[in-house]
Design a protein around this motif. Structure first.
Motif, PDB file in Angstrom:
ATOM      1  N   VAL A  79       0.865  -1.178   0.000  1.00 31.43           N
ATOM      2  CA  VAL A  79       0.000   0.000   0.000  1.00 31.43           C
ATOM      3  C   VAL A  79       0.908   1.236   0.000  1.00 31.43           C
ATOM      4  CG1 VAL A  79      -1.713   1.332   1.288  1.00 31.43           C
ATOM      5  CG2 VAL A  79      -1.889  -1.151   1.204  1.00 31.43           C
ATOM      6  N   GLY A  80       0.692   2.122  -0.962  1.00 31.78           N
ATOM      7  CA  GLY A  80       1.513   3.327  -1.027  1.00 31.78           C
ATOM      8  C   GLY A  80       2.786   3.156  -1.826  1.00 31.78           C
ATOM      9  N   SER A  81       2.962   1.991  -2.480  1.00 27.62           N
ATOM     10  CA  SER A  81       4.196   1.795  -3.237  1.00 27.62           C
ATOM     11  C   SER A  81       4.078   2.331  -4.669  1.00 27.62           C
ATOM     12  CB  SER A  81       4.603   0.316  -3.235  1.00 27.62           C
ATOM     13  OG  SER A  81       3.631  -0.469  -3.884  1.00 27.62           O
ATOM     14  N   GLU A  82       2.977   3.002  -4.960  1.00 33.66           N
ATOM     15  CA  GLU A  82       2.814   3.767  -6.194  1.00 33.66           C
ATOM     16  C   GLU A  82       3.080   2.944  -7.459  1.00 33.66           C
ATOM     17  OE1 GLU A  82       4.367   7.728  -6.181  1.00 33.66           O
ATOM     18  OE2 GLU A  82       4.438   7.848  -4.008  1.00 33.66           O
ATOM     19  N   GLY A  83       2.672   1.706  -7.429  1.00 33.77           N
ATOM     20  CA  GLY A  83       2.793   0.895  -8.636  1.00 33.77           C
ATOM     21  C   GLY A  83       4.209   0.527  -9.004  1.00 33.77           C
ATOM     22  N   THR A  84       5.162   0.700  -8.057  1.00 36.66           N
ATOM     23  CA  THR A  84       6.556   0.410  -8.400  1.00 36.66           C
ATOM     24  C   THR A  84       6.971  -1.024  -8.072  1.00 36.66           C
ATOM     25  OG1 THR A  84       7.323   1.179  -6.242  1.00 36.66           O
ATOM     26  CG2 THR A  84       7.269   2.800  -8.021  1.00 36.66           C
ATOM     27  N   MET A  85       6.039  -1.805  -7.494  1.00 34.98           N
ATOM     28  CA  MET A  85       6.417  -3.177  -7.160  1.00 34.98           C
ATOM     29  C   MET A  85       5.511  -4.215  -7.814  1.00 34.98           C
ATOM     30  SD  MET A  85       7.896  -3.137  -3.317  1.00 34.98           S
ATOM     31  CE  MET A  85       7.162  -1.931  -2.281  1.00 34.98           C
ATOM     32  N   ALA A  86       4.220  -3.895  -7.872  1.00 35.70           N
ATOM     33  CA  ALA A  86       3.274  -4.882  -8.382  1.00 35.70           C
ATOM     34  C   ALA A  86       2.005  -4.148  -8.805  1.00 35.70           C
ATOM     35  CB  ALA A  86       2.950  -5.909  -7.305  1.00 35.70           C
ATOM     36  N   ASP A 133      19.053   5.347   3.344  1.00 42.29           N
ATOM     37  CA  ASP A 133      17.605   5.095   3.441  1.00 42.29           C
ATOM     38  C   ASP A 133      17.072   4.646   2.073  1.00 42.29           C
ATOM     39  OD1 ASP A 133      17.980   6.232   5.929  1.00 42.29           O
ATOM     40  OD2 ASP A 133      17.137   8.175   5.376  1.00 42.29           O
ATOM     41  N   LEU A 134      17.473   5.407   1.053  1.00 41.84           N
ATOM     42  CA  LEU A 134      16.953   5.119  -0.285  1.00 41.84           C
ATOM     43  C   LEU A 134      17.496   3.800  -0.820  1.00 41.84           C
ATOM     44  CD1 LEU A 134      17.148   8.748  -1.692  1.00 41.84           C
ATOM     45  CD2 LEU A 134      15.052   7.449  -1.262  1.00 41.84           C
ATOM     46  N   ALA A 135      18.730   3.485  -0.436  1.00 43.76           N
ATOM     47  CA  ALA A 135      19.324   2.227  -0.915  1.00 43.76           C
ATOM     48  C   ALA A 135      18.537   1.031  -0.378  1.00 43.76           C
ATOM     49  CB  ALA A 135      20.793   2.147  -0.482  1.00 43.76           C
ATOM     50  N   VAL A 136      18.118   1.108   0.889  1.00 38.87           N
ATOM     51  CA  VAL A 136      17.330   0.003   1.443  1.00 38.87           C
ATOM     52  C   VAL A 136      15.998  -0.111   0.701  1.00 38.87           C
ATOM     53  CG1 VAL A 136      16.084  -0.816   3.477  1.00 38.87           C
ATOM     54  CG2 VAL A 136      18.408   0.069   3.724  1.00 38.87           C
ATOM     55  N   MET A 137      15.365   1.021   0.450  1.00 35.00           N
ATOM     56  CA  MET A 137      14.086   0.982  -0.266  1.00 35.00           C
ATOM     57  C   MET A 137      14.263   0.400  -1.669  1.00 35.00           C
ATOM     58  SD  MET A 137      12.276   4.501   0.956  1.00 35.00           S
ATOM     59  CE  MET A 137      12.248   4.933   2.710  1.00 35.00           C
ATOM     60  N   GLU A 138      15.354   0.794  -2.299  1.00 38.24           N
ATOM     61  CA  GLU A 138      15.627   0.276  -3.643  1.00 38.24           C
ATOM     62  C   GLU A 138      15.840  -1.257  -3.583  1.00 38.24           C
ATOM     63  OE1 GLU A 138      15.787   2.135  -6.604  1.00 38.24           O
ATOM     64  OE2 GLU A 138      16.032   0.198  -7.611  1.00 38.24           O
ATOM     65  N   THR A 139      16.515  -1.716  -2.548  1.00 41.87           N
ATOM     66  CA  THR A 139      16.723  -3.158  -2.384  1.00 41.87           C
ATOM     67  C   THR A 139      15.385  -3.877  -2.256  1.00 41.87           C
ATOM     68  OG1 THR A 139      18.727  -2.640  -1.172  1.00 41.87           O
ATOM     69  CG2 THR A 139      17.942  -4.900  -1.023  1.00 41.87           C
ATOM     70  N   VAL A 140      14.496  -3.294  -1.461  1.00 41.50           N
ATOM     71  CA  VAL A 140      13.179  -3.898  -1.275  1.00 41.50           C
ATOM     72  C   VAL A 140      12.429  -3.917  -2.608  1.00 41.50           C
ATOM     73  CG1 VAL A 140      10.941  -3.619  -0.152  1.00 41.50           C
ATOM     74  CG2 VAL A 140      13.032  -3.267   1.162  1.00 41.50           C
ATOM     75  N   ARG A 141      12.526  -2.821  -3.332  1.00 37.16           N
ATOM     76  CA  ARG A 141      11.849  -2.769  -4.613  1.00 37.16           C
ATOM     77  C   ARG A 141      12.325  -3.879  -5.547  1.00 37.16           C
ATOM     78  NH1 ARG A 141      11.965   1.724  -8.935  1.00 37.16           N
ATOM     79  NH2 ARG A 141      10.432   0.887 -10.361  1.00 37.16           N
ATOM     80  N   ARG A 142      13.647  -4.095  -5.540  1.00 39.76           N
ATOM     81  CA  ARG A 142      14.218  -5.088  -6.477  1.00 39.76           C
ATOM     82  C   ARG A 142      13.794  -6.523  -6.134  1.00 39.76           C
ATOM     83  NH1 ARG A 142      16.665  -2.854 -11.208  1.00 39.76           N
ATOM     84  NH2 ARG A 142      16.475  -0.691 -10.617  1.00 39.76           N
ATOM     85  N   VAL A 143      13.403  -6.729  -4.888  1.00 41.52           N
ATOM     86  CA  VAL A 143      12.898  -8.051  -4.519  1.00 41.52           C
ATOM     87  C   VAL A 143      11.653  -8.364  -5.358  1.00 41.52           C
ATOM     88  CG1 VAL A 143      11.792  -9.374  -2.668  1.00 41.52           C
ATOM     89  CG2 VAL A 143      13.819  -7.979  -2.179  1.00 41.52           C
ATOM     90  N   PHE A 144      10.832  -7.337  -5.536  1.00 35.01           N
ATOM     91  CA  PHE A 144       9.601  -7.526  -6.301  1.00 35.01           C
ATOM     92  C   PHE A 144       9.844  -7.336  -7.793  1.00 35.01           C
ATOM     93  CE2 PHE A 144       8.089  -6.748  -2.103  1.00 35.01           C
ATOM     94  CZ  PHE A 144       6.888  -7.439  -2.016  1.00 35.01           C
ATOM     95  N   ASP A 145      10.663  -6.352  -8.093  1.00 33.16           N
ATOM     96  CA  ASP A 145      10.806  -5.917  -9.480  1.00 33.16           C
ATOM     97  C   ASP A 145      12.280  -5.839  -9.849  1.00 33.16           C
ATOM     98  OD1 ASP A 145      10.449  -4.759 -11.956  1.00 33.16           O
ATOM     99  OD2 ASP A 145      10.163  -2.738 -11.159  1.00 33.16           O
ATOM    100  N   PRO A 146      12.922  -7.005 -10.045  1.00 34.83           N
ATOM    101  CA  PRO A 146      14.373  -7.008 -10.247  1.00 34.83           C
ATOM    102  C   PRO A 146      14.815  -6.190 -11.456  1.00 34.83           C
ATOM    103  CG  PRO A 146      13.458  -9.258 -10.228  1.00 34.83           C
ATOM    104  CD  PRO A 146      12.310  -8.328 -10.108  1.00 34.83           C
TER     105      PRO A 146
END
Ligand SMILES: Cc1cc2nc3c(=O)[nH]c(=O)nc-3n(C[C@H](O)[C@H](O)[C@H](O)COP(=O)(O)OP(=O)(O)OC[C@H]3O[C@@H](n4cnc5c(N)ncnc54)[C@H](O)[C@@H]3O)c2cc1C
Lengths: 490, 372
Positions: free
Chosen positions: A199-206, A437-450
């Motif tokens: 929720v709130g990931s603005e379509g960047t993961m799924a 901070d942003l690097a961790v978020m980017e890592t999380v994003r790549r889990v969903f959207d490599p």
């Protein structure tokens, strides 16, 4: 994208969803280049799937063709969230607009992403329930888009924002798999709360294909007050005093003089034209408690300099006040040809000084700035009025926006309270988060959207300023010249 | 902390008397670190990662048994020295807390301003804020006030790389960046070490009132509790208790079943709710019971894990409020319990029962493990 590749993409999408529901024709895709923000960019293809399986099939094709995917629901995003800056396929949801299940026993509904926010509450009201988050755009925005941005609204002060009312999601992953996270139950188990993350990931993961939402019983009574102040500062102080005094209002909204004038001209709800600021306050409860709290809030407002406190006498009066508030953005059209809306947040106690600073920016730059916002949670919506056809104004307004967001961040706040980072604020996010901070978020994003194909160019800084498009009406020039500003707001 | 070469494991040897408190599912770590600041915690993690050492974060030690047994456990990272309230602005209804602060200590600070964090995890005298978040530990008032995810607005976490990263912020409404607070809530420290938590807080309810009603049959008590959930003015907590469990909670159990209700809110609302409760009780063939509430009743319900007496049952039904919070899983379980006509799950409170990761699911009727 090359013409041949685009044609192939179009054909494959048509095979997946039917010929009528996928298109690449330059004329047909034009509509999908913009949302409620000023930016525009053309997609390569647009697809209108009819069910979750089709969404998954579309995502598989996009993975295969290695093209970006942008989910788009009501397209009321004020942050350019749906603008396909890197091209690719826009998936839109007008056909997936069904309420699949109402489970009144367990206070849940299961809906498709394209269900319009207001129509869900309208379906529920006769049954004694409603869906709480009520963005001012609720007549046009959808549950899917609300999930995308974690939308708020006036009544989220007491009841929480979208994420507090969503217990599960079905999503299509970039790989084309369809998975469910969470579900009907309250989120209470240990384990990763992926619903909350998405929720709130603005379509960047799924891409969200189904949503489990909580239903809330309609309160027996809602009492609405209008407190009229001579200036913003005393109104802001009243807000802090109410919140600190142990009262939990359902909503506290504030409007400054300029906004009041625009809103009153548009809605004739009875807002006083000469007031420096008004607070719109609401409490929910049983008649006894609502009456008592109304009285207490009125007293606090008067103690903080309110020159008058009015209580809406009936539902019609109450609705009129809310209609004025919810129509505030559109009413700005009466003040200037264009406006640019910001979405900063500050701690409640910092409201007076931040509003003063915004006033100073307005004085310095000569641009009028209206404030109509969710005061109870410190969520500001400064609206900068301008005319995009006057050379240089748009750039100047963007610079003002940037300055205001910096101001909010420096006051211990945030650069977005509910509209999202999107395209618009992807560089401003650095005001609140550092590299780590942003690097961790980017890592999380790549889990969903490599491969980084989900709504690329949004939410994360790119180092490049967001591409700016001068706002252009479709026909070229604006039909009638904008009236001189002074004529409008007196 | 002793640090040797980059590949040596940080921390000092675990002393014999510490062992018991640091043991997780029978696995005993060889070393322990009590970091005194963010940097030391992050540095420890980085060294452990380099040395390939397994780390388990220990807060108050009240929920260490959640989750699968650790595959490796070399270093216990104890947060007890990170126990300060860093920021608190009552008028903003927000605070920033170090992870090792005890829940009760925070509540005491907030209480000075007539405020509270409306979460009631078990054993608040030992449980830490960081542990509460990591374990997603909630109490029976969860249905009314929401769970951990509804109150955490920002988080600072140290990751195995040694990086310290934040998400969220200090304001009550904020959608900048990903909501990593949700990801760490209930993650049992498997992604990183929570070092600071930013929370929303609230004014304490104006009034709190406990009512008790006696019932002859479980179904009546359950149906009454469920009927109250349909009302706008639902109780904050409702606990249906059988005679034996009641006795251990200090309830004077004249009837086979007792329904204990805690009503909270503005004075006028509590008065009105009390009247509604009486009606509901009568219509479900129960009788209101006068008498003092046992001093430790609600703490007992909150901390209930497994009855001393294996035959006893404690049930807590919580009910949705205007904020639409509910525990349907609970309701259906309660119904199933009534239908089956048996004593029901022994480790009853579902705010803990549900908090089992898959590995431990389906053990409702097995002998409960005691909390550490
Ligand atoms: C006049 C006006 C008033 C507004 N008032 C408010 C307000 O009070 N509160 C508030 O919060 N917002 C407000 N907004 C902003 C906007 O309405 C919200 O952001 C809303 O949630 C967007 O919903 P939508 O259906 O239009 O989504 P869209 O604009 O279509 O999409 C929004 C974002 O969600 C993503 N998305 C859309 N669908 C999906 C999906 N199926 N799966 C995954 N991601 C998806 C998109 O990619 C995009 O990033 C207002 C806007 C306007 C124009």
């Amino acid at each position: 994208m090359e013409a041949a590749a685009r044609a192939r993409l179009g054909r494959r999408l048509q095979e997946a969803v039917g010929a009528r529901y996928a298109f690449v024709d330059p004329y047909e895709i034009r509509l999908y280049q913009y949302d409620a923000s000023p930016e525009t960019a053309l997609p390569d293809a647009v697809v209108i799937p009819g069910n979750a399986a089709e969404v998954a099939a579309v995502l598989r094709i996009c993975a295969d063709e290695a093209v970006p995917v942008v989910a788009r629901c009501g397209a009321t995003s004020l942050a350019g969230g749906t603008v396909p800056v890197e091209g690719g396929v826009v998936i839109t949801f007008p056909r997936m607009d069904r309420i699949l299940e109402l489970d009144l026993e367990n206070l849940r509904a299961v809906v498709e992403p394209g269900v319009v926010n207001l129509s869900l509450s309208q379906a529920l009201r006769p049954l004694g329930f409603y869906y709480v988050p009520d963005p001012s755009s609720q007549g046009a925005c959808t549950i899917g888009g609300n999930v995308g941005t974690n939308a708020g609204g006036p009544h989220t002060l007491l009841y929480g924002v979208t994420v507090n009312h969503v217990t599960g999601l079905e999503v299509a992953l970039p790989s084309g798999e369809l998975v469910q996270v969470g579900g009907r139950k309250a989120v209470e188990a240990t384990g990763y709360d992926l619903t909350g993350l998405l929720v709130g990931s603005e379509g960047t993961m799924a891409v969200v294909t189904k949503v489990w939402v909580k239903l809330t019983p309609v309160p027996p009574v809602s009492k609405t007050l209008l407190a009229i102040f001579t200036d913003l500062r005393s109104a802001s102080n009243a807000v802090s005093a109410i919140v600190k005094g142990g009262i939990l209002p359902a909503a506290i909204e504030m409007m400054d003089q300029l906004s009041i004038q625009a809103v009153e001209a548009a809605s004739h709800a009875g807002y006083p034209l000469d007031a420096g600021a008004v607070l719109l306050l609401e409490v929910d409860g049983i008649p006894e408690s609502a009456a008592e709290l109304t009285e207490r809030m009125g007293r606090i407002c008067r103690e903080h300099g309110a020159r008058e406190v009015r209580v809406a006498r009936d539902e019609a009066e109450r609705q009129a006040l809310w209609k004025g508030r919810k129509g505030a953005f559109s009413a700005m059209g009466r003040l200037a040809p264009d406006f640019y809306v910001m979405d900063g947040v500050v701690p409640r106690t910092r409201l007076p000084e931040v509003l003063d600073a915004i006033g100073a920016i307005s004085d310095r730059t000569g641009f009028k700035i209206c404030n109509v916002f969710h005061a109870g949670d410190g969520n500001l919506h400064p609206l900068v009025l301008f005319d995009a056809f006057k050379k240089g104004q748009y750039e100047a307004v963007l610079a003002i926006g940037d300055e205001i967001l910096k101001l909010c961040a420096d006051a211990g706040g945030s650069v977005t309270g509910e509209h999202g980072i999107g395209l618009e604020k992807r560089e401003n996010i650095r005001y609140v988060f550092d590299e780590d901070d942003l690097a961790v978020m980017e890592t999380v994003r790549r889990v969903f959207d490599p491969s980084g194909r989900m709504n690329p160019g949004k939410l994360f800084p790119t180092g490049r300023p967001a591409p700016r498009t001068e706002p252009q009406p479709p026909g070229g020039r604006r039909p009638a010249p904008a009236p001189a500003q002074d004529e409008v707001w007196v | 902390m002793t640090t040797g070469s980059t590949t040596s494991i940080p921390g000092r040897q675990v002393a014999a008397q510490e062992r018991q408190g640091l043991t997780v599912d029978g696995v005993i770590p060889s070393r322990v670190v009590h970091p005194q600041d963010l940097e030391e915690a992050a540095g420890t993690l980085r060294l452990c990662a380099q040395a390939g050492a397994g780390v388990v974060v220990v807060g108050g030690g009240t929920q260490l048994r959640l989750g699968a047994p650790p595959r490796r456990f070399d270093v216990a990272l104890v947060t007890d020295r990170l126990d300060r309230l860093l920021e608190y602005e009552p008028a903003d209804l927000t605070c920033r807390v170090q992870a090792g602060m005890k829940v009760e200590a925070l509540q005491a600070e907030l209480g000075r301003n007539g405020q509270w964090l409306p979460l009631d995890p078990p054993s608040p005298d030992r449980a830490t804020i960081g542990g509460m978040v990591a374990a997603n530990a909630c109490g029976p008032a969860r249905a009314r006030y929401g769970s951990v995810r509804d109150w955490v607005i920002g988080i600072t976490v140290a990751y195995p790389s040694g990086a310290i990263a934040r998400a969220g912020g200090r304001v009550v409404k904020n959608v900048a960046g990903y909501d990593l607070m949700k990801l760490h809530t209930g993650a049992l420290g498997t992604l990183g070490v929570i070092l600071e938590v930013n929370l929303k807080v609230q004014a304490r309810p104006e009034q709190s009132l406990t009512l008790q009603a006696g019932f002859d049959r479980a179904e009546q008590a359950a149906a009454c509790a469920l009927a109250l959930t349909r009302q706008y003015l639902q109780p904050a907590v409702a606990a249906a208790v059988d005679r034996r469990a009641g006795a251990s909670l200090g309830l004077d159990a004249e009837t086979p079943f007792t329904l204990a209700l805690r009503l909270e809110g503005y004075r006028t609302e509590v008065d009105a709710a009390a009247a509604l409760v009486e009606e509901a009780v009568v219509s479900h063939r129960g009788r209101m019971r006068a008498g003092e509430r046992p001093a430790e009743l609600w703490a007992g319900v909150r901390d209930w894990v497994a009855p001393q007496d294996p035959e006893a049952v404690v049930l807590a039904a919580w009910v949705p409020t205007p904020s639409g919070r509910t525990a349907p899983s609970w309701q259906s379980r309660l119904r199933a319990w009534c239908r089956s006509g048996q004593r029901g799950p022994r480790r009853a409170p579902c705010w803990r029962g549900c908090a089992r990761p898959p590995a431990r699911r389906g053990r409702w009727s097995s002998p409960a493990r005691r909390p550490s």
